[in-house]
Design a protein around this motif. Sequence first.
Motif, PDB file in Angstrom:
ATOM      1  N   TYR A 247       0.810  -1.213   0.000  1.00 62.90           N
ATOM      2  CA  TYR A 247       0.000   0.000   0.000  1.00 62.90           C
ATOM      3  C   TYR A 247       0.850   1.272   0.000  1.00 62.90           C
ATOM      4  N   SER A 248       2.153   1.139   0.275  1.00 61.17           N
ATOM      5  CA  SER A 248       3.024   2.314   0.261  1.00 61.17           C
ATOM      6  C   SER A 248       4.382   1.946  -0.312  1.00 61.17           C
ATOM      7  N   LYS A 249       5.026   2.946  -0.904  1.00 53.45           N
ATOM      8  CA  LYS A 249       6.384   2.728  -1.418  1.00 53.45           C
ATOM      9  C   LYS A 249       7.323   2.377  -0.285  1.00 53.45           C
ATOM     10  N   GLU A 250       7.146   3.000   0.876  1.00 54.59           N
ATOM     11  CA  GLU A 250       8.019   2.737   2.020  1.00 54.59           C
ATOM     12  C   GLU A 250       8.002   1.256   2.395  1.00 54.59           C
ATOM     13  N   ASP A 251       6.823   0.651   2.345  1.00 50.50           N
ATOM     14  CA  ASP A 251       6.743  -0.771   2.661  1.00 50.50           C
ATOM     15  C   ASP A 251       7.415  -1.626   1.592  1.00 50.50           C
ATOM     16  N   SER A 252       7.274  -1.241   0.333  1.00 53.32           N
ATOM     17  CA  SER A 252       7.954  -1.974  -0.745  1.00 53.32           C
ATOM     18  C   SER A 252       9.461  -1.954  -0.543  1.00 53.32           C
ATOM     19  N   VAL A 253       9.979  -0.766  -0.239  1.00 49.56           N
ATOM     20  CA  VAL A 253      11.429  -0.615  -0.046  1.00 49.56           C
ATOM     21  C   VAL A 253      11.887  -1.401   1.173  1.00 49.56           C
ATOM     22  N   ALA A 254      11.150  -1.290   2.278  1.00 47.45           N
ATOM     23  CA  ALA A 254      11.537  -1.986   3.506  1.00 47.45           C
ATOM     24  C   ALA A 254      11.517  -3.498   3.308  1.00 47.45           C
ATOM     25  N   PHE A 255      10.466  -3.996   2.669  1.00 45.87           N
ATOM     26  CA  PHE A 255      10.373  -5.441   2.418  1.00 45.87           C
ATOM     27  C   PHE A 255      11.535  -5.913   1.552  1.00 45.87           C
ATOM     28  N   PHE A 256      11.784  -5.194   0.479  1.00 42.41           N
ATOM     29  CA  PHE A 256      12.858  -5.604  -0.434  1.00 42.41           C
ATOM     30  C   PHE A 256      14.214  -5.565   0.262  1.00 42.41           C
ATOM     31  N   ASP A 257      14.499  -4.487   0.960  1.00 40.23           N
ATOM     32  CA  ASP A 257      15.814  -4.346   1.585  1.00 40.23           C
ATOM     33  C   ASP A 257      16.039  -5.368   2.695  1.00 40.23           C
ATOM     34  N   HIS A 258      14.975  -5.795   3.369  1.00 37.36           N
ATOM     35  CA  HIS A 258      15.116  -6.738   4.482  1.00 37.36           C
ATOM     36  C   HIS A 258      14.980  -8.197   4.046  1.00 37.36           C
ATOM     37  N   LEU A 259      14.575  -8.434   2.810  1.00 37.32           N
ATOM     38  CA  LEU A 259      14.413  -9.808   2.348  1.00 37.32           C
ATOM     39  C   LEU A 259      15.777 -10.484   2.245  1.00 37.32           C
ATOM     40  N   ASP A 260      15.940 -11.572   2.968  1.00 33.63           N
ATOM     41  CA  ASP A 260      17.230 -12.266   3.033  1.00 33.63           C
ATOM     42  C   ASP A 260      17.363 -13.240   1.855  1.00 33.63           C
ATOM     43  N   ALA A 261      17.499 -12.661   0.682  1.00 36.39           N
ATOM     44  CA  ALA A 261      17.693 -13.422  -0.551  1.00 36.39           C
ATOM     45  C   ALA A 261      18.583 -12.595  -1.456  1.00 36.39           C
ATOM     46  N   VAL A 262      19.217 -13.236  -2.429  1.00 36.68           N
ATOM     47  CA  VAL A 262      20.027 -12.469  -3.372  1.00 36.68           C
ATOM     48  C   VAL A 262      19.098 -11.666  -4.273  1.00 36.68           C
ATOM     49  N   LYS A 263      19.617 -10.555  -4.778  1.00 36.96           N
ATOM     50  CA  LYS A 263      18.775  -9.615  -5.515  1.00 36.96           C
ATOM     51  C   LYS A 263      19.485  -9.149  -6.778  1.00 36.96           C
ATOM     52  N   GLY A 264      18.784  -9.278  -7.881  1.00 35.09           N
ATOM     53  CA  GLY A 264      19.349  -8.860  -9.150  1.00 35.09           C
ATOM     54  C   GLY A 264      18.424  -9.231 -10.288  1.00 35.09           C
ATOM     55  N   PRO A 265      18.810  -8.920 -11.529  1.00 30.93           N
ATOM     56  CA  PRO A 265      17.984  -9.245 -12.696  1.00 30.93           C
ATOM     57  C   PRO A 265      17.955 -10.734 -12.969  1.00 30.93           C
ATOM     58  N   SER A 266      17.062 -11.158 -13.831  1.00 29.42           N
ATOM     59  CA  SER A 266      16.833 -12.535 -14.258  1.00 29.42           C
ATOM     60  C   SER A 266      15.810 -13.203 -13.352  1.00 29.42           C
ATOM     61  N   LEU A 267      15.514 -14.458 -13.670  1.00 32.20           N
ATOM     62  CA  LEU A 267      14.539 -15.245 -12.919  1.00 32.20           C
ATOM     63  C   LEU A 267      14.798 -16.715 -13.216  1.00 32.20           C
ATOM     64  N   GLY A 268      14.058 -17.599 -12.530  1.00 35.34           N
ATOM     65  CA  GLY A 268      14.190 -19.026 -12.796  1.00 35.34           C
ATOM     66  C   GLY A 268      15.457 -19.634 -12.251  1.00 35.34           C
TER      67      GLY A 268
END
Length: 594
Positions: free
Chosen positions: A517-538
Amino acid sequence: MTVSIQNENDVEVGESIPPMTAHAVSVSLPTWKANVGYEEGEDWVVKSMKTGYPRFFIHKTIEAFASDIVSKHGQTSQRAMLFPTHVIAERCQKFIISRLPDEEQHVRIVDLVPISEKARSEELAIISPQVSAVLFPQEAFKVAKQFWQHSGDGVSSRRAEYCHGLFKEGVLVEPSTIEGSPKFCKGPRRYQNKSSIDLGRPADKSNGNIDPQDPTRFVEERFGRNLDISKTRNAKLAVRRRIAGSLTADVGLSEAVSSKSDVNEVAKHSDRSEDDVYLYPCGMSSIFNTHRNLMATKGSLKSVVYGFPYIDTLKIVEKFGPGSQFYGFGSSEELDDLEKRLEGGERFLALFTEFPGNPQLRSPDLKRIRALADKYDFYVVVDETIGNFLNVNVLPYADVVVSSLTKIFSGDSNVMGGSLVLNPKGKHYNELKQTWSRDYEDNHWAEDSIFLERNSRDFVSRIERININAEAICDVLRAHPRVKKVYYPKYSETRANYDNCRTPTGGYGGLLSVTFYSKEDSVAFFDHLDAVKGPSLGTNFTLSSPYVILAHYGELDWCASWGVEADLVRVSVGLEEPRKLVSTFQRALESLSS
């Protein structure tokens, strides 16, 4: 205030994903700020990048080879793009000139081939180590890069690595200089024996080769698993059989190619044949060449792009043909509009669509699309990358099915590949088969094919696990009050369309997207997610990105007009232990209450 986040899976900005992997196809952008910084061209991100997604980031191995070609065959004011054949280089040359006609006299092709016919007919015939370079003024780089990105037909980093070694030794030369050339050398040491990994020999850096004991190669090739380039043809055959459905078990290469009749019950009822499966350097190359061949077969007509597509599909139709009729919602109302246009006399070359779409995971009504195509005579091209052919069977509704093998088919995020399947029961099969028989050239690099075959042996079991993991993550996200929407085929308003194509044992895939519901939550969720982050999928590991920021940063308003939110987070779910994965997402959601 800057928040310090300690994640188990933190990978520094610009490091390859997987880390220390020389030919990785993803790069770490571990925070929202890093993704924006990349799009803004900020030095702290761009100068840290060891690699990137290959069609968007030209691998440093390729850049080094291109630079050496310019040094020898060009001028200091020039740059070069590298392609596997002269024909592809000509397409790039024509594209540059069409955009920059004043540069016509300054755009030329340099072909590089082995120094003797003997070399080409013996060992190196297996891998065809040739390169065609398009040389152009530096000012034309952005235009040349468009062709590289959209077509997907540039050389792979492994091809560049190998051919660069030959070039340095004087083995790869212009055809006009072959007579009287020095004695042929077999190239970099790691290719001189059947095994391309020789941990028992001392390092040979005299011609720029990578030390066989370099940690990046050690990690990438899994502690010395041997790659025999003489088995390239069989590796490609095994890959094609997996795509055709006649191989659904983890078997060795010899067993995979031993008998055409050695298939299971799934294959006996398959509607695709290995003879109608074509391999390409990457998924976008299969789309680009499909569009090109359809125009060659039927003529230069506009195409329909239905549903919000991956960025380059729409660009291909718009830049390499007469344009498109774009239906970005993928709705039934848009099909109504298409039908009215067709009834009114408008005609189209083809309809391109994804099943399901990226990043909203909506599934088009292929049954209705097929009926319209049969009535009004246009081709149907379906990109099944997200669904994948174990979960869904879209071939009965398509003339051509394309897929990126770089994604879940490989899983290891260390090799590029694409496939194309012609529907042998399709209305236009005979005419399309003739076109592909005349035009097709296998440009998938030998070592890439061997990696792809090895990686894909456990494809079936990985899909099953990832389907289960993705549904578990959806349950966690859907239950949280700060989550606005979870995009996943199972929970989509278009689920019936997906289920219409779902195989008896198929699930709903490993890709999902989430908005808050807010950009702040999107940013917080993404930054705190303990997974690698980058382009691509699968990937075999969970990989996430603020997808719209990364793919459409310069056109966010355009995305919003099609209902695609800028703050969407896309997650490609991996093979991690389910309870641990669920806990990882729960902890990221807990950050929203702080």
